[in-house]
Design a protein around this motif. Structure first.
Motif: not given
Length: 268
Positions: A195, A199, A211, A214-215
């Motif tokens: 991620y 990103y 992203w 999620e990261w």
């Protein structure tokens, strides 16, 4: 014989049934006899493994809650604690017999505790020494390294205090849960790197926000697991985000406590 044939007037009423329903002389009113009285069965006690019923009854009485008063204060205590408190009060008031009894009880308790502590320390010292030698032998010969539970590297001995700490799994079930958690942490590391790469590459603002979210989520998973495991199992996260809202190393559990979230929700 009817009521009219009786030699004296007979009035039917309470305690005076009609003549045809009265017990006849020489004939039992209960031909089947008096029913046998059933003896009450003793209360069944779940004594557990290796316990006797008397010991279980004693344990129940010892830990039964009782109410005591000290001055203006009313409190509830286990019965055995109330007994010890009464002994302490009597000893402080000068009762020599109670003073001697209480001193002997405390001395014996401390001696038993010291003996048990010394026995555990000696046992774990021998355990650690034995497995350290075996692991070293396997390394020297190029053999697969054994993985005993608990692992000797997780056994911490303090010769000054005699304390024994196990900073890792001490049963097979705990080892399985640890392996599961470490596998999830490895997965989180892979996803964090993935991620983070997405990103940095994307130019689209909406995808960039996705992203990053999620990261941060996977980074939090990594940090929570890493905070829970013992010192020997900790790892360093690669591609860590320091943006606002991202978790911090060593502080993920504080965040869980603030949000009242259980650790198992993340680990399992």
């Amino acid at each position: 014989m009817s009521d009219e044939q009786l030699p004296v007037p007979y009035q039917v009423g309470y305690g005076k049934p009609p003549a045809e329903h009265k017990f006849q002389k020489g004939r039992s009113g209960n031909p089947n006899g008096r029913p046998k009285r059933k003896k009450p069965k003793p209360a069944e006690v779940d004594t557990g493994f290796g316990r006797k019923a008397a010991e279980e009854f004693l344990r129940r009485e010892a830990y039964r809650t009782v109410t005591i008063r000290e001055g203006d204060q009313v409190m509830e205590l286990p019965a055995i604690q109330a007994v010890f408190r009464a002994m302490g009060v009597a000893a402080m008031k000068g009762n020599r017999f109670v003073q001697k009894t209480l001193a002997e009880m405390v001395t014996k308790m401390e001696a038993d505790h010291h003996a048990t502590k010394f026995e555990l320390f000696s046992t774990m010292f021998d355990y650690k020494h034995k497995w350290d030698e075996e692991i070293e032998r396997c390394r020297r010969l190029g053999l697969p390294e054994p993985q005993p539970v608990p692992h000797p590297d997780d056994v911490i001995l303090d010769p000054n205090t005699g304390d024994v700490k196990i900073l890792g799994p001490s049963t097979k079930e705990q080892k399985q849960r640890l392996d599961h958690a470490l596998a999830r942490r490895s997965e989180a590391q892979e996803l964090v790197s993935d991620y983070a790469s997405r990103y940095r590459r994307t130019r689209d603002a909406s995808r960039k926000a996705r992203w990053l979210e999620e990261w941060h989520y996977e980074q939090r998973m990594f940090d929570i697991i890493n905070d829970i495991v013992g010192p020997r199992y900790k790892a360093k996260l690669q591609d860590r985000s320091y943006a606002r809202g991202a978790s911090r190393e060593g502080k993920a559990l504080d965040e869980i406590r603030r949000n009242k979230v259980m650790r198992s929700d993340y680990v399992e």
